[in-house]
Design an enzyme around this catalytic site. Structure first.
Site, mmCIF file in Angstrom:
data_model
loop_
_atom_site.group_PDB
_atom_site.id
_atom_site.type_symbol
_atom_site.label_atom_id
_atom_site.label_comp_id
_atom_site.label_asym_id
_atom_site.label_seq_id
_atom_site.Cartn_x
_atom_site.Cartn_y
_atom_site.Cartn_z
ATOM 1 N N HIS A 1 0.816 -1.220 0.000
ATOM 2 C CA HIS A 1 0.000 0.000 0.000
ATOM 3 C C HIS A 1 0.853 1.276 0.000
ATOM 4 C CE1 HIS A 1 -2.933 2.988 1.105
ATOM 5 N NE2 HIS A 1 -2.371 3.148 2.288
ATOM 6 N N ASP B 1 -19.518 14.861 -26.078
ATOM 7 C CA ASP B 1 -18.104 14.771 -25.690
ATOM 8 C C ASP B 1 -17.792 13.577 -24.790
ATOM 9 O OD1 ASP B 1 -19.602 15.804 -23.721
ATOM 10 O OD2 ASP B 1 -18.350 17.551 -23.339
ATOM 11 N N GLU C 1 0.382 4.445 12.633
ATOM 12 C CA GLU C 1 -1.000 4.030 12.816
ATOM 13 C C GLU C 1 -1.139 2.515 12.727
ATOM 14 O OE1 GLU C 1 -4.834 6.210 12.974
ATOM 15 O OE2 GLU C 1 -2.818 6.329 13.755
ATOM 16 N N ASP C 2 -0.593 1.949 11.668
ATOM 17 C CA ASP C 2 -0.818 0.528 11.406
ATOM 18 C C ASP C 2 0.427 -0.325 11.579
ATOM 19 O OD1 ASP C 2 -3.573 0.718 10.622
ATOM 20 O OD2 ASP C 2 -2.853 1.810 8.887
HETATM 21 MN MN MN Z 1 -2.763 4.507 3.987
#
Ligand code: MN
Length: 571
Positions: free
Chosen positions: A46, A257, A74-75
């Site tokens: 990620h 368009d 955070e993770d």
């Molecule tokens: Mn993230």
């Protein structure tokens, strides 16, 4: 996964850049070691995917490093202190900004969307934090199908209501288009499929047709010796076609368009020459010629659009723009930024048009002479006098700084204000004179027996709350509370003594600060007895001490300024 996947996208990486990015890559890899995404893949894919997106658009190294690290606290198994120690203040600041924004969750209350956007900006403090969030969100949207179903819709709605408009306002068309279509698919799945079917319907043998159009126009341009850099065609992003379809009674034949042919030129003159060539070949549809070069869109977008009765009378849109305009339409503010960093010559010797929203946002004056000045201009300070406070339900209330629970209560509803008996902030009881802070959750306790009293006038800061209290006292108790005399803000004169290095451009930098604050200088003297460290004396009028302090703070940040001494002059 290899760090080269990121590095190979960078055009001008120095040895130091490579070192920093590699270090962050290894750091994040370790921090996310045993973590998995919903897809079952390693979590580490990620941050790498997000960093790749930003390397592609040539963001600076601190941003790419911060993107790699954006989830490690955070993770992952890392602390903000570690980041500061290993990667320095700037990276730590960016990572912290991204983490802070992660706490802002959109609960889907339409009327608060604009406040939430503002809050986002005010909390971000640096445009680069938003840009990291955009890349972060883009990858999360690309992998949304793995996320549990009950979460998908909320995330997609948040993307559509918060991230897409932000990308748009920053002029980042590429991110906007990608995010919008990904979000569209999850928020309105049926409409998404329907629109897709409309566009790819049998009536559109577009590939073959577009090849013919391109051949024809290339031939004409060659004949007239008009040089172009590139010609290509694209299908408009689905969500914008959908919005148009809704406006046109869902009749695809009324939309011209859905496909556009885009022609990129070296300079502006060639744009108009190409326009001429197209109109020589095919008749334009009346009223469909738009010159966004002469009149750019609000977000800075520049291009010439024309719609013509093309081969076999098929109605087709052309977009003509220069390389620089193209880059800007795709990456918006980032292209300005990359531009200033690389110090390239400005197009045609002219100062480029800024994104008007961005310049408004940041009081960003004129051209950005140096890199430092430009970096400073990335700081968001427009909303610095506002705070954004949540209700327990997640609504966002926009208040002035130093607002109290009384102000908060009245801005929810006058009935809530009138019966306010107490308040909790982040689940703790606070007194009614408590000064609310940005991002806090405030809950108002009400009681039928509670009534406003005169004392509340001292607690309230917003004029709305004060007026409500006053009118209650008058109506219910017959007490007329005189308004405090309007604080007639007298203009005062201030004197700044600025000790600064004797560098070229110093005066210009100082003056541009006054200009951006719309202050006219009364007197300016330079005492150069000390050649290396001249003293610049500036006298100027302003309404408040606060403004003078703000100006002083800005001046202190100017490169080469050693000190600023402020004095209030007696009139
Ligand atoms: Mn993230």
């Amino acid at each position: 996964m290899d760090v080269n996947e990121i590095l190979e996208k960078l055009n001008n990486a120095t040895k130091k850049d490579v070192e920093q990015i590699t270090k962050a890559f290894e750091f994040a890899k370790k921090a996310h070691k045993d973590q998995k995404r919903y897809s079952g893949e390693s979590y580490f894919i990620h941050p790498v995917a997000a960093a790749k997106m930003l390397a592609e658009i040539q963001m600076d190294t601190p941003t790419i490093v911060a993107t790699l690290l954006h989830d490690v606290c955070e993770d992952g198994h890392a602390t903000p202190e570690q980041i500061k120690k290993e990667f320095g203040e700037e990276v730590a600041f960016l990572v912290e900004g991204v983490t802070k924004l992660g706490t802002v969750k959109y609960q889907g209350v339409e009327r608060h969307v604009e406040n939430l956007r503002k809050m986002f900006l005010s909390m971000a403090e640096d445009i680069r934090v938003i840009i990291i969030k955009l890349a972060d969100r883009t990858h999360n949207m690309q992998t949304l199908k793995y996320v549990p179903e009950h979460k998908r819709k909320r995330i997609a709605l948040e993307t559509l209501d918060i991230y897409v408009p932000l990308a748009d306002r920053l002029g980042m068309g590429k991110f906007k288009g990608i995010l919008e279509d990904l979000a569209f698919k999850y928020t309105y799945p049926e409409e998404y499929e329907w629109t897709k079917k409309q566009i790819t319907g049998a009536s559109y043998k577009k590939e073959e047709y577009l090849t013919k159009v391109k051949e024809k126009i290339s031939e004409e341009l060659e004949k007239n010796k008009i040089n172009i850099t590139n010609i290509d065609s694209r299908v408009k992003n689905l969500y914008s076609v959908y919005k148009k379809l809704i406006r046109k009674d869902r009749d695809i034949s009324r939309i011209y368009d859905t496909i556009a042919v885009r022609i990129i030129t070296k300079n502006i003159e060639d744009c108009y020459a190409v326009l001429g060539a197209i109109h020589r070949l095919w008749k334009p549809v009346p009223g469909k010629i738009k010159d966004y070069i002469a009149l750019p869109k609000l977000n800075g977008y520049q291009s010439i659009h024309t719609t013509v009765f093309c081969i076999d009378g098929k109605i087709t849109e052309f977009q003509i723009r220069t390389e620089t305009m193209h880059e800007e339409a795709e990456n918006g503010i980032v292209s300005h930024w990359a531009y200033a960093m690389s110090g390239k010559q400005k197009e045609g010797g002219k100062v480029k048009k800024e994104l008007s929203w961005v310049s408004e946002l940041r009081n960003w004056q004129k051209e950005h002479a140096g890199t430092q000045e430009f970096l400073d201009s990335l700081k968001i300070d427009v909303f610095k006098n506002r705070i954004f406070v949540f209700t327990p339900k997640g609504d966002v209330i926009d208040l002035p700084e130093s607002a109290t629970p009384i102000d908060f209560a009245y801005s929810i509803h006058s009935g809530v204000g009138d019966s306010c008996s107490g308040a909790k902030v982040n689940d703790k009881m606070v007194s009614l004179d408590y000064k609310l802070q940005n991002g806090e959750i405030c809950e108002i306790l009400t009681s039928k027996n509670k009534k406003p009293s005169r004392g509340w006038l001292q607690l309230a800061n917003t004029s709305y709350a004060k007026n409500r209290i006053r009118s209650y006292l008058k109506k219910e108790l017959g007490v007329e509370v005189p308004r405090a005399p309007k604080n007639l803000q007298k203009i005062k004169n201030f004197e700044f003594k600025i000790v600064a290095s004797n560098r070229i451009g110093m005066l210009k930098d100082l003056l541009s600060i006054f200009q951006s604050e719309k202050i006219n200088i009364i007197k300016l003297n330079t005492d150069s007895r000390n050649k290396k460290r001249p003293v610049i004396v500036i006298i100027f009028p302003t309404k408040s001490n606060t403004i003078a302090d703000q100006v002083a703070a800005k001046i202190r940040k100017v490169k080469g300024v050693k000190s600023v001494e402020k004095m209030l002059l007696k009139n």
